[in-house]
Structures are given as C-alpha cells and as structure tokens.
Write an enzyme that holds these catalytic residues in place. Structure first.
Site, PDB file in Angstrom:
ATOM      1  N   ASP A 214      -2.571   6.273   8.668  1.00  0.00           N
ATOM      2  CA  ASP A 214      -3.704   5.354   8.721  1.00  0.00           C
ATOM      3  C   ASP A 214      -3.384   4.146   9.609  1.00  0.00           C
ATOM      4  O   ASP A 214      -2.291   3.567   9.503  1.00  0.00           O
ATOM      5  CB  ASP A 214      -3.990   4.878   7.281  1.00  0.00           C
ATOM      6  CG  ASP A 214      -5.265   4.085   7.162  1.00  0.00           C
ATOM      7  OD1 ASP A 214      -6.343   4.647   7.388  1.00  0.00           O
ATOM      8  OD2 ASP A 214      -5.184   2.876   6.836  1.00  0.00           O
ATOM      9  N   GLU A 263      14.161  16.258   8.871  1.00  0.00           N
ATOM     10  CA  GLU A 263      15.089  16.661   7.808  1.00  0.00           C
ATOM     11  C   GLU A 263      14.574  17.912   7.097  1.00  0.00           C
ATOM     12  O   GLU A 263      15.286  18.540   6.325  1.00  0.00           O
ATOM     13  CB  GLU A 263      15.227  15.540   6.756  1.00  0.00           C
ATOM     14  CG  GLU A 263      15.983  14.317   7.253  1.00  0.00           C
ATOM     15  CD  GLU A 263      15.810  13.113   6.314  1.00  0.00           C
ATOM     16  OE1 GLU A 263      15.237  13.264   5.203  1.00  0.00           O
ATOM     17  OE2 GLU A 263      16.244  12.013   6.716  1.00  0.00           O
TER      18      GLU A 263
HETATM   19  C1  GLC Z   1      -8.631   3.578   8.364  1.00  0.00           C
HETATM   20  C2  GLC Z   1      -9.362   4.388   7.334  1.00  0.00           C
HETATM   21  C3  GLC Z   1     -10.476   3.566   6.782  1.00  0.00           C
HETATM   22  C4  GLC Z   1      -9.894   2.317   6.150  1.00  0.00           C
HETATM   23  C5  GLC Z   1      -9.002   1.566   7.128  1.00  0.00           C
HETATM   24  C6  GLC Z   1      -8.146   0.575   6.417  1.00  0.00           C
HETATM   25  O1  GLC Z   1      -9.405   3.305   9.471  1.00  0.00           O
HETATM   26  O2  GLC Z   1      -9.784   5.603   7.895  1.00  0.00           O
HETATM   27  O3  GLC Z   1     -11.230   4.280   5.841  1.00  0.00           O
HETATM   28  O4  GLC Z   1     -10.927   1.461   5.741  1.00  0.00           O
HETATM   29  O5  GLC Z   1      -8.120   2.428   7.785  1.00  0.00           O
HETATM   30  O6  GLC Z   1      -7.142   1.212   5.691  1.00  0.00           O
END
Ligand code: GLC
Ligand code: CA
Length: 553
Positions: A214, A263
């Site tokens: 993310d 790993e």
């Molecule tokens: C990413 C996720 C989104 C979230 C953001 C903050 O873009 O896909 O849903 O709000 O990160 O974590």
C-alpha cells in the site's frame, strides 16, 4: 503454456507464476458474511472457494483484514500480525490459505507500511512517552510554529482533504498523509524497519504467496529543519525531488524486503501500489525491489482506441526495461467501478493523479450514467485486457458487471474521503457495497442477515445466482475468458495488426488475436475462428464497443 495448478506441490515449484496471473481482489468486509453480523469474514471466503476456483483466477489479493477501527476501511492497521475479530481468527486464516491452495489459488496479503492506526500500540506508547522519546521517534512528531507552538509545522493538506498535521495534548504535532487516525511511520527508524521484516516473515511463514504494498511511493520522507509550504511542494515537478512522495531512498527498503522474500521457495512476490509517473515505475517493479508494480494507466484512460494503443505500447516497453511483467487493472476498492466510468463522459486523457481522487469525485449521481453502454464497454475492455501479456487484476463484483452504487445516503456512508472533504468527494463506498450472491434474501445472499452498506434493489438480478450458467452473462464471459486465457497465454509478446483508427487489434503467439471496436459503427470481423466475444456479433460484423478473440491459422 501455463497449466492449471492443482496441488500445493505445484504451487511451491513455479517461481514465475505471478508474471501472467489473473489476480482477484477481495475486499473482505464486502465479499461474503458467514455469521450474519453484516460484515464479510474469512469463513465467508472459505465458503466461496469453489466459486473462486470455478471463476478461474490464479490468486486472490485480500485487502486488509487486520484489527482496525475502520477509520479508512481497514487501511488503518492496529496490529499487523493478527486478524480483526470481526473478520475471523488466525486459525481461520490458516484454514482459508489451505483451502485456496488446495484449489490452486495463491494468496496475496495487503501490507500497509506508510502509516499505522492511531490505535496501534506503538502510537499509544508514543503519546504516553512524550516529546523526544524513542517511542515518539517511530512516528513523525514536530513542535508547532509560533510562540506557543499552536500553528502546525506546515500547512500541508492530507489525501482526504484535512490538514496533514494534528496536535496532541502535550502540544506536539504528528504527520499523517491520510486520515488523522493514520499516523505516518518514520522510516529512518530501525524499529520500524525491523518490525516490517517481522510482519513479512509472519505471513510468509503462514503460507502467504505475496504482498500488495500500500502507498509504496510513500514511506521515506525528506524533512529538513524548516518545512516547505504546500504551495512550494506543489510547484515541485522534478522527479525524485518531492519531499513526501516517490523518494529514491524508498528503494533501499524494498531491496531489503527482497532479501526477506527470497528466503522463501518460491520467493514471495510483491506488487507496488505506487501512484508515480509512468517512467518512475520500473524501479518499483525491478527484480531487486518489489518485482512488480501496478500500472494504473488503463484505469485512468477513456474508452478510446488511441489511448489504449499508446498505453499498451508504452507499458510493455517499460516492463521489458525492468525485467518485470506489466500489470493491468480497471477497478479496485478506490475507484468508481469501470462499468459506471465508461457510462460517463470521457475525461479526454487527462492524467493528473492525486491519489486517484478525480475518479472518486464522479461517485455521485450526476451526470446520469448510461448503464447499458457502460457495461458493454466494460466487458469489451476487460476481454481486451485478459488478452494482453502480463498480469490482470480484477476486483470482486466486476465479474458480475456491478455498477458503482452512487446513491448511498450520507448517513450510511463510511469512507473518510466523504466525511473529511464535504461536498467535494463522494468517497469510495459505492464500489465497496457487499456482493449479491442470490436473487432474493435480506442481503442477496451476502450473508444470513443484512449488509454493512446498503445494496440497491437491482443487485438481485446481477447476483451470481441470476448469472450462473446463463449464456452471455457477464459472469459466464469472465469464466470463459479466464479459462481460455489459461490455454492460450504463452510468451509475453504482442504484435500490432494494422486496423482502422477506432479498432485495436493485436496478435499473441500461436494465432491468438484480440480485436476491439472502440468506434460507434460495426466493422468487418477479421477472418479466423471466433473463440469468444464480449457481446453478440452482427453476422460477420463486430459491433461497436465489442471485443472478439479469434484464432487465425
Ligand atoms: C491506498 C489504499 C486506499 C487507502 C490508502 C491509505 O491508496 O488503496 O484504500 O485509503 O492507501 O492507506
Ligand atoms: Ca461476519
């Protein structure tokens, strides 16, 4: 040629499985609810493994299922190494992984390293320990400006529209690029680095095959003594010069993670969610780093032949440069579903990206969407995408042709993007509405009781039950396309075949051709055996907004 994988042993052996995989994104809270509390859960996923197997996908990616106060749909993680009790238990997680693996489906978990939840034990310790403490050094705390420190360290705006600095009771401020419940980690801090290695090993040891990272272009920040203003930051255009996003140093972290991934046998894979300009993407996708990166270019494009051709050409060249395979995606939990996007007026190739926010803006009810046209185009676009080299990411419900649910009442909305930016952003709830499995029932078979977001009346007719076995249904189109793709997918190459301006046509190895009519009039169908079409043909003509897969001699 890729073969269908059926046993755990085969899953272990193939280290290149990800290169042309079809990956299905599950948003756990909205997929299937086994215990009737209105929230999707791991038992619900386990109960639907036969459905996923029949769909023909290679892997699932699960959006966060960790303990969370849900300030941002689970992307505010309170504990990276546990399951939210409303969603399940670690034992159920193991059971789910075993069931998916037994069905030949791999598992990708979502890792959220840019920020934690403010409920995370480290943030609570940071608050308790006070200014200057080692606990506070895991996050980004600063004194405020002005004699009494009552002005924030900078005037920055967060991704959800509120100020990016929030004050704590002792007077210091902390940085959050997203909601105030999502404090940003300080990635210069070794505790943070070590904890994420531990998290990656924790899930890898439990059999997770890979990770979706993310906000992969966040993490490292260049914060000097005096911070620039928002206006100064906005004026920065030089690649790598932005103090908050896409810093070159972030790749040191991914090189370190690569050692952890390697790993394992086969090495764990990773895919970066990095909203960066196209030419900055290969570094995230390199074999020394995460290995693959989302390519959001088609997601941002209009239903337009020229845009598609250019994007496909550029991205195949880019992925070749990094040694990775490219990724394609039209829908996910952050954007208006593509069946609805294609029903709205074109954006004419505008590609400015601010965390995809301009897509979120169209989540309302105006302009009125031409639903039939949108679905027709979405099916054509998807069939084109599934014919491309590289991996395809699908979002739960698109195989049912679900539209964006645009008319969720304000009182029932959940997304901070809606509440924190009143009147500007409709938020992302409209693509997160629980799936319809049956025609009838209190939540159309999502669970034995209700659903945590309201489903529109029309969902019953789009349910799995309503489409299962029905020739020409969107569900059967996805099933047929995914099965055929398995048979046909070979080398990651593509050759353009000359075609009229409004038609995209390319050939894959062994005589597999894909042809899409983006125009408004029917065109002659090329010679060959028609394998599959996204909609009915008109005799020997390929109608507007339709794709055909053809086998030539
Ligand atoms: C990413 C996720 C989104 C979230 C953001 C903050 O873009 O896909 O849903 O709000 O990160 O974590
Ligand atoms: Ca539940």
């Amino acid at each position: 040629m890729t073969s269908t994988l059926n046993t755990d042993q085969l899953l272990v052996d193939d280290a290149t499985w990800w290169r042309q995989a079809a990956v299905y994104q599950i948003y756990p809270r909205s997929f299937a609810d086994a215990n009737g509390d209105g929230i999707g859960d791991l038992r619900g996923i386990i109960s639907r493994v036969p459905y996923l197997k029949r769909l023909g996908i290679d892997a699932v990616w699960l959006s966060p299922f960790y303990p969370s106060a849900l300030a941002d749909g689970g992307y505010d993680v309170a504990d990276y190494r546990d399951v939210d009790p409303r969603i399940g238990t670690l034992d159920e997680f193991d059971e789910m992984v075993a069931a998916l693996h037994a069905a030949g489906i791999r598992v990708i978990a979502d890792i959220v390293p840019n920020h934690s939840s403010d409920d995370h034990v480290w943030f609570q310790e940071a608050l308790a320990a006070g200014p200057g403490s080692p606990e506070r050094a895991r996050y980004i705390f600063r004194d405020g400006l002005g004699a009494d420190g009552s002005r924030p360290p900078a005037d920055w705006t967060s991704m959800f529209g509120e100020p990016a600095w929030t004050r704590v009771p002792d007077g210091q401020w902390y940085l959050h690029l997203f909601a105030r419940e999502q404090p940003d980690f300080n990635w210069d801090n070794e505790d943070v680095r070590e904890d994420f290695r531990k998290t990656l090993r924790f899930w890898s040891d439990r059999g997770v095959d890979g990770f979706r990272i993310d906000v992969a272009h966040g993490l490292t920040k260049e914060l000097g003594e005096s911070l620039p203003s928002q206006a100064e930051i906005d004026a920065i255009t030089e690649p790598g010069a932005h103090p908050l996003w896409d810093r070159d140093e972030v790749h040191e972290i991914y090189a370190d993670w690569r050692k952890v991934f390697n790993e394992y046998t086969p090495p764990r894979i990773a895919v970066a969610e990095a909203w960066v300009t196209t030419h900055r993407r290969p570094r995230y996708a390199s074999a020394e780093g995460l290995g693959q990166a989302f390519n959001f270019d088609l997601l941002e494009a209009d239903f337009d032949a020229e845009q598609f051709r250019t994007i496909i050409t550029d991205n195949l060249a880019l992925s070749a440069a990094s040694g990775s395979s490219t990724t394609w995606v039209f829908s996910n939990h952050d954007v208006v579903r593509h069946a609805t996007r294609y029903a709205l007026p074109p954006r004419n190739g505008s590609t400015t990206v601010k965390q995809g926010q301009e897509w979120l803006l169209s989540g309302g009810t105006a302009p009125v969407a031409d639903v039939e046209l949108g679905l027709r185009r979405a099916r054509a676009a998807t069939l084109l995408m599934l014919g491309l080299p590289g991996s395809a990411y699908l979002y739960q419900g698109e195989e049912l042709g679900l539209p964006e649910v645009a008319d969720i009442p304000a009182a029932e909305r959940q997304d901070p993007a809606f509440f924190r930016n009143p009147g500007v952003d409709m938020g992302r709830d409209g693509c997160r509405v629980p799936l319809p499995w049956t025609r009838e029932g209190s939540s159309f078979g999502f669970g034995p009781a209700g659903a945590h977001l309201p489903q529109p009346a029309g969902f019953g007719e789009l349910s799995v039950e309503a489409q299962d076995g029905v020739p020409g249904s969107t569900l059967e189109l996805y099933r047929a396309a995914l099965a055929l793709r398995h048979e046909l997918q070979a080398a990651e190459t593509l050759e353009w075949v000359p075609s009229p301006a409004d038609v995209v046509r390319f050939a894959r190895p062994s005589g597999w051709q894909v042809v899409t009519n983006f125009g408004t009039d029917p065109v002659a169908l090329p010679d060959g055996e028609v394998l599959l079409t996204s909609g009915p043909l008109a005799g020997t003509q390929l109608p507007a907004s339709t794709t055909a897969w053809i086998r030539t001699a």
